[in-house]
Design a protein around this motif. Structure first.
Motif, PDB file in Angstrom:
ATOM      1  N   VAL A  28       0.837  -1.200   0.000  1.00  0.00           N
ATOM      2  CA  VAL A  28       0.000   0.000   0.000  1.00  0.00           C
ATOM      3  C   VAL A  28       0.871   1.250   0.000  1.00  0.00           C
ATOM      4  CG1 VAL A  28      -1.696   1.340   1.291  1.00  0.00           C
ATOM      5  CG2 VAL A  28      -1.892  -1.167   1.185  1.00  0.00           C
ATOM      6  N   ALA A  29       1.761   1.355   0.987  1.00  0.00           N
ATOM      7  CA  ALA A  29       2.582   2.560   1.116  1.00  0.00           C
ATOM      8  C   ALA A  29       3.785   2.262   1.992  1.00  0.00           C
ATOM      9  CB  ALA A  29       1.775   3.710   1.708  1.00  0.00           C
ATOM     10  N   ALA A  30       4.839   3.039   1.812  1.00  0.00           N
ATOM     11  CA  ALA A  30       6.044   2.863   2.618  1.00  0.00           C
ATOM     12  C   ALA A  30       6.683   4.215   2.886  1.00  0.00           C
ATOM     13  CB  ALA A  30       7.025   1.936   1.917  1.00  0.00           C
ATOM     14  N   ILE A  31       7.469   4.244   3.960  1.00  0.00           N
ATOM     15  CA  ILE A  31       8.163   5.475   4.337  1.00  0.00           C
ATOM     16  C   ILE A  31       9.543   5.114   4.853  1.00  0.00           C
ATOM     17  CG2 ILE A  31       7.129   5.431   6.655  1.00  0.00           C
ATOM     18  CD1 ILE A  31       7.058   8.543   6.483  1.00  0.00           C
ATOM     19  N   ALA A  32      10.543   5.873   4.424  1.00  0.00           N
ATOM     20  CA  ALA A  32      11.916   5.612   4.847  1.00  0.00           C
ATOM     21  C   ALA A  32      12.092   5.907   6.337  1.00  0.00           C
ATOM     22  CB  ALA A  32      12.871   6.462   4.020  1.00  0.00           C
ATOM     23  N   TRP A  33      13.161   5.397   6.923  1.00  0.00           N
ATOM     24  CA  TRP A  33      13.364   5.567   8.357  1.00  0.00           C
ATOM     25  C   TRP A  33      13.557   7.035   8.717  1.00  0.00           C
ATOM     26  CZ3 TRP A  33      17.833   7.802  10.135  1.00  0.00           C
ATOM     27  CH2 TRP A  33      18.921   7.832   9.265  1.00  0.00           C
ATOM     28  N   TYR A  34      14.083   7.809   7.779  1.00  0.00           N
ATOM     29  CA  TYR A  34      14.322   9.223   8.061  1.00  0.00           C
ATOM     30  C   TYR A  34      13.140  10.100   7.684  1.00  0.00           C
ATOM     31  CZ  TYR A  34      15.740   8.569   3.201  1.00  0.00           C
ATOM     32  OH  TYR A  34      15.788   8.198   1.885  1.00  0.00           O
ATOM     33  N   GLY A  35      12.024   9.493   7.255  1.00  0.00           N
ATOM     34  CA  GLY A  35      10.755  10.202   7.158  1.00  0.00           C
ATOM     35  C   GLY A  35      10.318  10.743   5.825  1.00  0.00           C
ATOM     36  N   PRO A  36      11.060  11.686   5.202  1.00  0.00           N
ATOM     37  CA  PRO A  36      10.473  12.423   4.090  1.00  0.00           C
ATOM     38  C   PRO A  36      10.152  11.590   2.858  1.00  0.00           C
ATOM     39  CG  PRO A  36      12.321  13.622   4.997  1.00  0.00           C
ATOM     40  CD  PRO A  36      12.352  12.263   5.621  1.00  0.00           C
ATOM     41  N   SER A  37      10.884  10.516   2.608  1.00  0.00           N
ATOM     42  CA  SER A  37      10.660   9.747   1.387  1.00  0.00           C
ATOM     43  C   SER A  37       9.505   8.771   1.589  1.00  0.00           C
ATOM     44  CB  SER A  37      11.923   8.968   1.021  1.00  0.00           C
ATOM     45  OG  SER A  37      12.956   9.854   0.660  1.00  0.00           O
ATOM     46  N   THR A  38       8.485   8.933   0.755  1.00  0.00           N
ATOM     47  CA  THR A  38       7.315   8.066   0.829  1.00  0.00           C
ATOM     48  C   THR A  38       7.018   7.458  -0.534  1.00  0.00           C
ATOM     49  OG1 THR A  38       5.859   9.956   0.438  1.00  0.00           O
ATOM     50  CG2 THR A  38       6.278   9.347   2.734  1.00  0.00           C
ATOM     51  N   TYR A  39       6.356   6.318  -0.519  1.00  0.00           N
ATOM     52  CA  TYR A  39       6.077   5.571  -1.735  1.00  0.00           C
ATOM     53  C   TYR A  39       4.667   4.991  -1.619  1.00  0.00           C
ATOM     54  CZ  TYR A  39      11.131   5.901  -1.655  1.00  0.00           C
ATOM     55  OH  TYR A  39      12.408   6.382  -1.558  1.00  0.00           O
ATOM     56  N   TYR A  40       3.951   4.953  -2.740  1.00  0.00           N
ATOM     57  CA  TYR A  40       2.567   4.508  -2.729  1.00  0.00           C
ATOM     58  C   TYR A  40       2.267   3.577  -3.893  1.00  0.00           C
ATOM     59  CZ  TYR A  40       1.928   8.352   0.547  1.00  0.00           C
ATOM     60  OH  TYR A  40       2.021   9.195   1.626  1.00  0.00           O
ATOM     61  N   ALA A  41       1.358   2.654  -3.657  1.00  0.00           N
ATOM     62  CA  ALA A  41       0.794   1.883  -4.751  1.00  0.00           C
ATOM     63  C   ALA A  41      -0.054   2.808  -5.603  1.00  0.00           C
ATOM     64  CB  ALA A  41      -0.048   0.741  -4.204  1.00  0.00           C
ATOM     65  N   ASP A  42      -0.096   2.540  -6.894  1.00  0.00           N
ATOM     66  CA  ASP A  42      -0.871   3.399  -7.793  1.00  0.00           C
ATOM     67  C   ASP A  42      -2.338   3.464  -7.386  1.00  0.00           C
ATOM     68  OD1 ASP A  42       0.931   2.450 -10.827  1.00  0.00           O
ATOM     69  OD2 ASP A  42       1.369   3.945  -9.294  1.00  0.00           O
ATOM     70  N   SER A  43      -2.846   2.386  -6.823  1.00  0.00           N
ATOM     71  CA  SER A  43      -4.268   2.318  -6.482  1.00  0.00           C
ATOM     72  C   SER A  43      -4.660   3.261  -5.346  1.00  0.00           C
ATOM     73  CB  SER A  43      -4.651   0.884  -6.109  1.00  0.00           C
ATOM     74  OG  SER A  43      -3.872   0.441  -5.002  1.00  0.00           O
ATOM     75  N   VAL A  44      -3.673   3.718  -4.558  1.00  0.00           N
ATOM     76  CA  VAL A  44      -3.994   4.578  -3.413  1.00  0.00           C
ATOM     77  C   VAL A  44      -3.356   5.958  -3.527  1.00  0.00           C
ATOM     78  CG1 VAL A  44      -4.185   2.530  -1.966  1.00  0.00           C
ATOM     79  CG2 VAL A  44      -2.058   3.870  -1.935  1.00  0.00           C
ATOM     80  N   LYS A  45      -2.524   6.150  -4.527  1.00  0.00           N
ATOM     81  CA  LYS A  45      -1.811   7.417  -4.680  1.00  0.00           C
ATOM     82  C   LYS A  45      -2.809   8.569  -4.795  1.00  0.00           C
ATOM     83  CE  LYS A  45       1.870   6.716  -6.942  1.00  0.00           C
ATOM     84  NZ  LYS A  45       2.836   6.446  -8.025  1.00  0.00           N
ATOM     85  N   GLY A  46      -2.577   9.625  -4.020  1.00  0.00           N
ATOM     86  CA  GLY A  46      -3.472  10.770  -4.025  1.00  0.00           C
ATOM     87  C   GLY A  46      -4.620  10.657  -3.042  1.00  0.00           C
ATOM     88  N   ARG A  47      -4.848   9.462  -2.491  1.00  0.00           N
ATOM     89  CA  ARG A  47      -5.929   9.256  -1.509  1.00  0.00           C
ATOM     90  C   ARG A  47      -5.391   8.900  -0.129  1.00  0.00           C
ATOM     91  NH1 ARG A  47      -9.359   5.195  -2.001  1.00  0.00           N
ATOM     92  NH2 ARG A  47      -7.927   3.819  -3.125  1.00  0.00           N
ATOM     93  N   PHE A  48      -4.276   8.189  -0.083  1.00  0.00           N
ATOM     94  CA  PHE A  48      -3.688   7.743   1.186  1.00  0.00           C
ATOM     95  C   PHE A  48      -2.407   8.531   1.459  1.00  0.00           C
ATOM     96  CE2 PHE A  48      -5.399   3.076   1.330  1.00  0.00           C
ATOM     97  CZ  PHE A  48      -6.685   3.540   1.100  1.00  0.00           C
ATOM     98  N   THR A  49      -2.137   8.726   2.756  1.00  0.00           N
ATOM     99  CA  THR A  49      -0.916   9.407   3.166  1.00  0.00           C
ATOM    100  C   THR A  49      -0.271   8.639   4.309  1.00  0.00           C
ATOM    101  OG1 THR A  49      -1.858  11.559   2.582  1.00  0.00           O
ATOM    102  CG2 THR A  49       0.092  11.559   3.988  1.00  0.00           C
ATOM    103  N   ILE A  50       0.965   8.239   4.115  1.00  0.00           N
ATOM    104  CA  ILE A  50       1.712   7.558   5.162  1.00  0.00           C
ATOM    105  C   ILE A  50       2.602   8.579   5.859  1.00  0.00           C
ATOM    106  CG2 ILE A  50       3.601   6.893   3.615  1.00  0.00           C
ATOM    107  CD1 ILE A  50       3.830   4.278   5.213  1.00  0.00           C
ATOM    108  N   SER A  51       2.719   8.443   7.164  1.00  0.00           N
ATOM    109  CA  SER A  51       3.582   9.328   7.935  1.00  0.00           C
ATOM    110  C   SER A  51       4.054   8.587   9.180  1.00  0.00           C
ATOM    111  CB  SER A  51       2.853  10.614   8.322  1.00  0.00           C
ATOM    112  OG  SER A  51       1.724  10.340   9.123  1.00  0.00           O
ATOM    113  N   ARG A  52       5.029   9.169   9.840  1.00  0.00           N
ATOM    114  CA  ARG A  52       5.557   8.543  11.041  1.00  0.00           C
ATOM    115  C   ARG A  52       5.982   9.613  12.041  1.00  0.00           C
ATOM    116  NH1 ARG A  52      10.357   4.978   9.191  1.00  0.00           N
ATOM    117  NH2 ARG A  52      10.566   4.599  11.459  1.00  0.00           N
ATOM    118  N   ASP A  53       5.942   9.236  13.315  1.00  0.00           N
ATOM    119  CA  ASP A  53       6.428  10.092  14.385  1.00  0.00           C
ATOM    120  C   ASP A  53       7.427   9.254  15.178  1.00  0.00           C
ATOM    121  OD1 ASP A  53       6.902  11.597  16.662  1.00  0.00           O
ATOM    122  OD2 ASP A  53       4.855  12.356  16.756  1.00  0.00           O
TER     123      ASP A  53
END
Length: 122
Positions: free
Chosen positions: A48-73
């Motif tokens: 579905v989505a992934a985020i690098a350990w340092y945060g800013p780099s995110t990646y999405y499946a085409d099916s959810v791009k623009g609708r889903f947002t991954i983030s981390r604290d």
């Protein structure tokens, strides 16, 4: 070893929004790339989505791009997935996972949560 616990799933209507949370057991969370996968009934688990350990780099499946947002604290050892404009085809069990790097293939991830069910009705 990182213990992951997802929460926030539930039944929603098409077009609604939902936010998932994945709580990690300890501070080593900050050292891991994190991702969300999902598995619908009768289907294989998919990225579905992934985020690098340092945060800013995110990646999405085409099916959810623009609708889903991954983030981390990293200070809270927590991963999030904000899901907007949900569709019935988003219905699945959603899993969070931790690995050394960002990949779209589940075999490259080391630790998995138990999953949380998201059901979207039309």
């Amino acid at each position: 070893q990182v213990h992951l616990v997802e929460s926030g799933g539930g039944p929603v209507q098409a077009g609604d929004s939902l936010s998932l949370t994945c709580a990690a057991s300890d501070h080593t969370f900050a050292n891991y790339a994190m991702a969300w996968f999902r598995q619908a009934p009768g289907k294989e688990r998919e990225f579905v989505a992934a985020i690098a350990w340092y945060g800013p780099s995110t990646y999405y499946a085409d099916s959810v791009k623009g609708r889903f947002t991954i983030s981390r604290d990293n200070a809270k050892n927590t991963l999030y997935l904000r899901m907007d404009n949900l569709k019935p085809e988003d219905t699945a069990v959603y899993y969070c996972t931790a690995g050394k790097n960002v990949y779209s293939k589940e075999q490259y991830y080391d630790f998995w949560g138990q999953g949380t069910q998201v059901t979207v009705s039309s």
